[in-house]
Design an enzyme around this catalytic site. Structure first.
Site, PDB file in Angstrom:
ATOM      1  N   GLY A  71       0.805  -1.207   0.000  1.00  0.00           N
ATOM      2  CA  GLY A  71       0.000   0.000   0.000  1.00  0.00           C
ATOM      3  C   GLY A  71       0.847   1.270   0.000  1.00  0.00           C
ATOM      4  O   GLY A  71       0.541   2.244  -0.691  1.00  0.00           O
ATOM      5  N   THR A  72       1.906   1.255   0.766  1.00  0.00           N
ATOM      6  CA  THR A  72       2.769   2.434   0.870  1.00  0.00           C
ATOM      7  C   THR A  72       3.334   2.796  -0.502  1.00  0.00           C
ATOM      8  O   THR A  72       3.283   3.956  -0.930  1.00  0.00           O
ATOM      9  CB  THR A  72       3.915   2.157   1.864  1.00  0.00           C
ATOM     10  OG1 THR A  72       3.340   1.877   3.145  1.00  0.00           O
ATOM     11  CG2 THR A  72       4.866   3.340   1.968  1.00  0.00           C
ATOM     12  N   ASN A 152      -8.161   3.754   8.416  1.00  0.00           N
ATOM     13  CA  ASN A 152      -7.602   2.601   9.111  1.00  0.00           C
ATOM     14  C   ASN A 152      -7.758   2.666  10.621  1.00  0.00           C
ATOM     15  O   ASN A 152      -7.777   1.651  11.290  1.00  0.00           O
ATOM     16  CB  ASN A 152      -6.123   2.440   8.734  1.00  0.00           C
ATOM     17  CG  ASN A 152      -5.354   3.732   8.787  1.00  0.00           C
ATOM     18  OD1 ASN A 152      -5.700   4.702   8.108  1.00  0.00           O
ATOM     19  ND2 ASN A 152      -4.309   3.770   9.574  1.00  0.00           N
ATOM     20  N   GLN A 180      -7.779  -0.409   3.288  1.00  0.00           N
ATOM     21  CA  GLN A 180      -8.651  -0.981   4.330  1.00  0.00           C
ATOM     22  C   GLN A 180      -9.992  -1.452   3.765  1.00  0.00           C
ATOM     23  O   GLN A 180     -10.752  -2.126   4.459  1.00  0.00           O
ATOM     24  CB  GLN A 180      -8.920   0.055   5.424  1.00  0.00           C
ATOM     25  CG  GLN A 180      -7.717   0.367   6.282  1.00  0.00           C
ATOM     26  CD  GLN A 180      -7.354  -0.756   7.253  1.00  0.00           C
ATOM     27  OE1 GLN A 180      -8.198  -1.548   7.667  1.00  0.00           O
ATOM     28  NE2 GLN A 180      -6.088  -0.826   7.627  1.00  0.00           N
ATOM     29  N   SER A 200      -3.396  -3.496  -0.722  1.00  0.00           N
ATOM     30  CA  SER A 200      -2.292  -4.229  -0.115  1.00  0.00           C
ATOM     31  C   SER A 200      -2.757  -5.600   0.364  1.00  0.00           C
ATOM     32  O   SER A 200      -3.722  -5.704   1.125  1.00  0.00           O
ATOM     33  CB  SER A 200      -1.734  -3.415   1.055  1.00  0.00           C
ATOM     34  OG  SER A 200      -0.724  -4.140   1.710  1.00  0.00           O
ATOM     35  N   HIS A 202      -1.685  -7.894   2.448  1.00  0.00           N
ATOM     36  CA  HIS A 202      -1.664  -8.395   3.831  1.00  0.00           C
ATOM     37  C   HIS A 202      -2.815  -7.864   4.686  1.00  0.00           C
ATOM     38  O   HIS A 202      -2.995  -8.284   5.820  1.00  0.00           O
ATOM     39  CB  HIS A 202      -0.303  -8.132   4.500  1.00  0.00           C
ATOM     40  CG  HIS A 202      -0.054  -6.730   4.949  1.00  0.00           C
ATOM     41  ND1 HIS A 202      -0.237  -6.334   6.257  1.00  0.00           N
ATOM     42  CD2 HIS A 202       0.379  -5.635   4.289  1.00  0.00           C
ATOM     43  CE1 HIS A 202       0.093  -5.052   6.374  1.00  0.00           C
ATOM     44  NE2 HIS A 202       0.469  -4.602   5.185  1.00  0.00           N
ATOM     45  N   THR A 238      12.535  -6.912 -10.667  1.00  0.00           N
ATOM     46  CA  THR A 238      11.993  -8.262 -10.841  1.00  0.00           C
ATOM     47  C   THR A 238      10.792  -8.450  -9.928  1.00  0.00           C
ATOM     48  O   THR A 238      10.846  -8.133  -8.746  1.00  0.00           O
ATOM     49  CB  THR A 238      13.083  -9.307 -10.543  1.00  0.00           C
ATOM     50  OG1 THR A 238      14.192  -9.036 -11.409  1.00  0.00           O
ATOM     51  CG2 THR A 238      12.578 -10.719 -10.788  1.00  0.00           C
ATOM     52  N   CYS A 325       2.652   4.857  19.241  1.00  0.00           N
ATOM     53  CA  CYS A 325       3.874   4.352  19.878  1.00  0.00           C
ATOM     54  C   CYS A 325       4.762   3.674  18.845  1.00  0.00           C
ATOM     55  O   CYS A 325       5.961   3.577  19.021  1.00  0.00           O
ATOM     56  CB  CYS A 325       3.528   3.370  20.978  1.00  0.00           C
ATOM     57  SG  CYS A 325       2.633   1.935  20.386  1.00  0.00           S
TER      58      CYS A 325
HETATM   59  C1  LIG Z   1      -1.766  -0.631   5.995  1.00  0.00           C
HETATM   60  C2  LIG Z   1      -2.141   0.588   5.259  1.00  0.00           C
HETATM   61  C3  LIG Z   1      -1.276   1.170   4.322  1.00  0.00           C
HETATM   62  C4  LIG Z   1       0.112   0.644   4.092  1.00  0.00           C
HETATM   63  O1  LIG Z   1       0.120  -0.580   3.413  1.00  0.00           O
HETATM   64  P1  LIG Z   1       1.456  -1.457   3.412  1.00  0.00           P
HETATM   65  O2  LIG Z   1       1.168  -2.569   2.465  1.00  0.00           O
HETATM   66  O3  LIG Z   1       1.634  -1.948   4.815  1.00  0.00           O
HETATM   67  O4  LIG Z   1       2.569  -0.598   2.954  1.00  0.00           O
HETATM   68  C5  LIG Z   1      -1.707   2.282   3.638  1.00  0.00           C
HETATM   69  N1  LIG Z   1      -2.927   2.805   3.837  1.00  0.00           N
HETATM   70  C6  LIG Z   1      -3.781   2.275   4.716  1.00  0.00           C
HETATM   71  C7  LIG Z   1      -5.131   2.888   4.891  1.00  0.00           C
HETATM   72  C8  LIG Z   1      -3.423   1.159   5.467  1.00  0.00           C
HETATM   73  O5  LIG Z   1      -4.274   0.650   6.345  1.00  0.00           O
END
Ligand SMILES: *Cc1c(COP(=O)(O)O)cnc(C)c1O
Length: 386
Positions: A71-72, A152, A180, A200, A202, A238, A325
């Protein structure tokens, strides 16, 4: 000890079916998709199939899917990519909200330091962007609007289609961070006025380090990293084939029966919210209805969210708190401050994000644990007088 995971907003476990799909690509199918020989062709085939799966799940075309590391990176590619492509004489105007994920917020802040003008739209007490206000802030310098689909931390779902329509009418690109939202809200990008969308794996039971940016055909985007010609040059390097295969399988599973799964999560969520609000001086953060089906965020007054988190952890229950934190500081969350919480309420916030494997029994067990811990912590508190 019973272990209960209620932090699905942070990450989710890998689904068995996803792992099964990935395993061959971690073992014998190791070719580079760019190679012309049979090993490469076999890898290329898997890459193409996954792209089709992601496209199908979103109602998009395969050419519109760019695989990223998550996502980042997708957010960075969308925002910096448009900025590089459309900046006239090194500038331009970007509109975003004050409650975006740091992957968006820090990217636009960086651009603000390099000649771009950035508007951070405020949100209301529920975390909602006002589309009318957004429309009023678009100028002929505006090149991009980036507003997340769902938040999120507090789960608030934005009126993203309305925002998209406004952007389209005004001829401005609309990007949405849907990290999300995937698996919780249905998408059909052929019909929806969205130009770019980040996701993303995960966050929906896929592997970490795999994501994608949807880029509508004919959008003008420039690459932000340089190298080979993978992913139409927009994401050289790659490909992470096991990750991409996992993403393809995960999104296929995540987008089937969204309604049924949402219903299950909403029931759990509302049971949890109801129980938490029965505790004295507990307030719900985020929108009461327009929120993600698995998201619960409350402020427990006269308690430190961090202390509550750690006490719950001792009982095997995993949640997260509103203090950042993770970033090494104890600054309250920018999202909670943006919806108008004072520092005390922001510091007392905890987020519980439910997932497919959580049960009503786990919710009840968690409620009992929270009640007991809050009572104990408040007894020790000097500010809690009751
Ligand atoms: C987790 C999250 C991201 C980042 O995604 P990653 O795959 O961990 O880099 C970006 N935006 C939102 C809203 C997220 O919840």
């Amino acid at each position: 000890m019973q272990k209960i995971y209620m932090d699905h907003g942070a990450t989710t476990p890998l689904k068995e079916e996803v792992l099964e799909a990935m395993l061959p690509y971690l073992k014998n199918i190791f070719g580079n998709p760019s190679s012309l020989h049979s090993f490469g062709r076999e890898a290329r085939k898997a890459l193409d199939e996954s792209r089709e799966k992601v496209a199908r799940a979103l109602g998009a075309s395969p050419e519109e899917i760019i695989f990223t590391s998550g996502g980042t990176e997708a957010n960075n590619l969308a925002i910096q990519g448009v900025a590089r492509s459309l900046s006239s004489g090194g500038g331009g105007h970007i509109i975003t909200s004050s409650i975006e994920h740091h992957a968006v917020l820090d990217t636009v802040k960086y651009l603000a330091n390099t000649g771009f003008e950035v508007t951070f739209l405020p949100v209301d007490e529920y975390g909602m962007v006002d589309p009318g206000e957004l429309a009023a802030r678009i100028t002929d310098q505006t090149i991009l609007v980036s507003i997340m689909t769902a938040n999120n931390e507090i789960g608030t779902i934005q009126p993203f289609e309305e925002i998209g329509r406004i952007c389209r009418e005004r001829g401005v690109y609309f990007h949405t961070d849907a990290v999300q939202a995937i698996g919780h809200l249905p998408f059909n990008l052929k019909e929806q006025p969205i130009d770019m969308l980040s996701l993303s794996a995960h966050k929906f039971y896929g592997p970490k380090g795999a994501g994608a940016l949807y880029v509508r055909k004919r959008s003008k985007l420039k690459q932000v990293i340089f190298g080979g010609s993978q992913e139409r040059k927009l994401r050289p390097g790659t490909e992470n084939l096991p990750g991409v295969v996992g993403l393809g399988r995960a999104i296929e599973l995540a987008t089937s029966d969204i309604e049924g799964k949402s219903k299950y999560l909403k029931n759990l969520r509302d049971r949890l919210i109801k129980g938490l609000l029965e505790i004295e001086d507990v307030r719900l953060n985020g929108h009461p209805q327009k929120r993600l089906p698995g998201n619960v965020n409350v402020s427990v007054l006269y308690v430190e969210g961090e202390a509550l988190l750690l006490s719950l952890d001792l009982k095997g229950i995993a949640v997260s708190s509103g203090s950042a934190c993770t970033s090494g500081s104890l600054d309250p969350s920018h999202v909670l401050l943006a919806i108008g919480l004072d520092h005390q309420a922001a510091h007392g916030s905890v987020r519980l994000t439910l997932g497919k494997d959580n049960t009503p029994q786990e919710v009840d067990y968690t409620l009992e644990a929270v009640k007991e811990i809050v009572e104990r912590l408040r007894k020790m508190s000097s500010v809690y007088k009751k």
